[in-house]
Design a protein around this motif. Sequence first.
Motif, PDB file in Angstrom:
ATOM      1  N   UNK A   1      36.358  -8.729  39.808  1.00  0.00           N
ATOM      2  CA  UNK A   1      36.259  -7.454  39.198  1.00  0.00           C
ATOM      3  C   UNK A   1      35.656  -6.437  39.806  1.00  0.00           C
ATOM      4  N   UNK A   2      34.550  -6.650  40.411  1.00  0.00           N
ATOM      5  CA  UNK A   2      33.828  -5.318  41.231  1.00  0.00           C
ATOM      6  C   UNK A   2      34.889  -5.125  42.609  1.00  0.00           C
ATOM      7  N   UNK A   3      35.258  -6.076  43.188  1.00  0.00           N
ATOM      8  CA  UNK A   3      36.097  -5.794  44.274  1.00  0.00           C
ATOM      9  C   UNK A   3      37.463  -5.421  44.097  1.00  0.00           C
ATOM     10  N   UNK A   4      38.089  -5.782  42.969  1.00  0.00           N
ATOM     11  CA  UNK A   4      39.702  -5.560  42.718  1.00  0.00           C
ATOM     12  C   UNK A   4      39.937  -4.732  41.743  1.00  0.00           C
ATOM     13  N   UNK A   5      39.016  -4.430  40.731  1.00  0.00           N
ATOM     14  CA  UNK A   5      39.285  -3.437  39.683  1.00  0.00           C
ATOM     15  C   UNK A   5      38.765  -1.912  39.774  1.00  0.00           C
ATOM     16  N   UNK A   6      39.260  -1.140  39.340  1.00  0.00           N
ATOM     17  CA  UNK A   6      39.058   0.225  39.474  1.00  0.00           C
ATOM     18  C   UNK A   6      38.723   1.071  38.144  1.00  0.00           C
ATOM     19  N   UNK A   7      37.942   1.835  37.724  1.00  0.00           N
ATOM     20  CA  UNK A   7      37.736   2.550  36.682  1.00  0.00           C
ATOM     21  C   UNK A   7      38.367   4.124  36.841  1.00  0.00           C
ATOM     22  N   UNK A   8      39.305   4.364  36.052  1.00  0.00           N
ATOM     23  CA  UNK A   8      40.012   5.717  35.800  1.00  0.00           C
ATOM     24  C   UNK A   8      39.064   6.614  34.948  1.00  0.00           C
ATOM     25  N   UNK A   9      38.880   7.660  35.647  1.00  0.00           N
ATOM     26  CA  UNK A   9      37.884   8.524  35.008  1.00  0.00           C
ATOM     27  C   UNK A   9      38.792  10.008  35.214  1.00  0.00           C
ATOM     28  N   UNK A  10      38.497  10.919  33.922  1.00  0.00           N
ATOM     29  CA  UNK A  10      39.338  12.375  33.859  1.00  0.00           C
ATOM     30  C   UNK A  10      38.214  13.277  33.955  1.00  0.00           C
ATOM     31  N   UNK A  11      38.374  14.163  34.636  1.00  0.00           N
ATOM     32  CA  UNK A  11      37.616  15.646  34.709  1.00  0.00           C
ATOM     33  C   UNK A  11      38.100  16.758  34.243  1.00  0.00           C
ATOM     34  N   UNK A  12      37.633  17.607  33.688  1.00  0.00           N
ATOM     35  CA  UNK A  12      38.152  19.028  33.252  1.00  0.00           C
ATOM     36  C   UNK A  12      37.518  20.203  34.001  1.00  0.00           C
ATOM     37  N   UNK A  13      38.283  20.909  34.981  1.00  0.00           N
ATOM     38  CA  UNK A  13      37.481  21.713  35.493  1.00  0.00           C
ATOM     39  C   UNK A  13      37.932  23.180  34.860  1.00  0.00           C
TER      40      UNK A  13
END
Length: 183
Positions: free
Chosen positions: A113-125
């Motif tokens: 999971x650490x090598x193949x999974x990404x965490x989707x994050x959202x930011x507001x500018x």
Amino acid sequence: MKEKEIQHIREDIPITGYDPETNSFYCGDGSHILMYQIRSKDLVNADPDEIEMDCFRWAKFYKTYGKDIEIVTMLFPCNTGEQQAYWKQRMKANQNPQFQDMIERKVKELEWRETHTKTKEFYLLFFVSSKEEIPEIAKLIESTLGIGNGMELLQEMEKEKMEQVWFKLANKNARIIPRSREE
């Protein structure tokens, strides 16, 4: 790099520095950019009333805030270091051979999971024209969306994390160093 390329980068990303007093980046023209992380929620398992309340809060924000904003989505590497350390400790302390295979499988799964999974994050500018407007904007954001760790929709970010986001925006093919999750 050639001077023309550097000038082109300065036009695309006009940030000239960081202001620790306001926790924002400032541009050459005196404007500031505030950045907050949007707190993600599990909409499948959430209470429908809670989802509707969040929609009302976002609608109120969009109706009351008239300046420029931008929502940015990014993928970061998933960090499973704490879980791996826990299961490796359990593997060392394990006395039962029947559990050994299960624990080894769990460690391998976390490594994958650490090598193949990404965490989707959202930011507001938020783009603010001057430093004097920041308290007024922060008050409006706090009253409509909320900033913090409870039921609020936004959370403040550390300087290092904001720098990583800006670096990734400027260098699309760059690899981001995995970091621990703040939650």
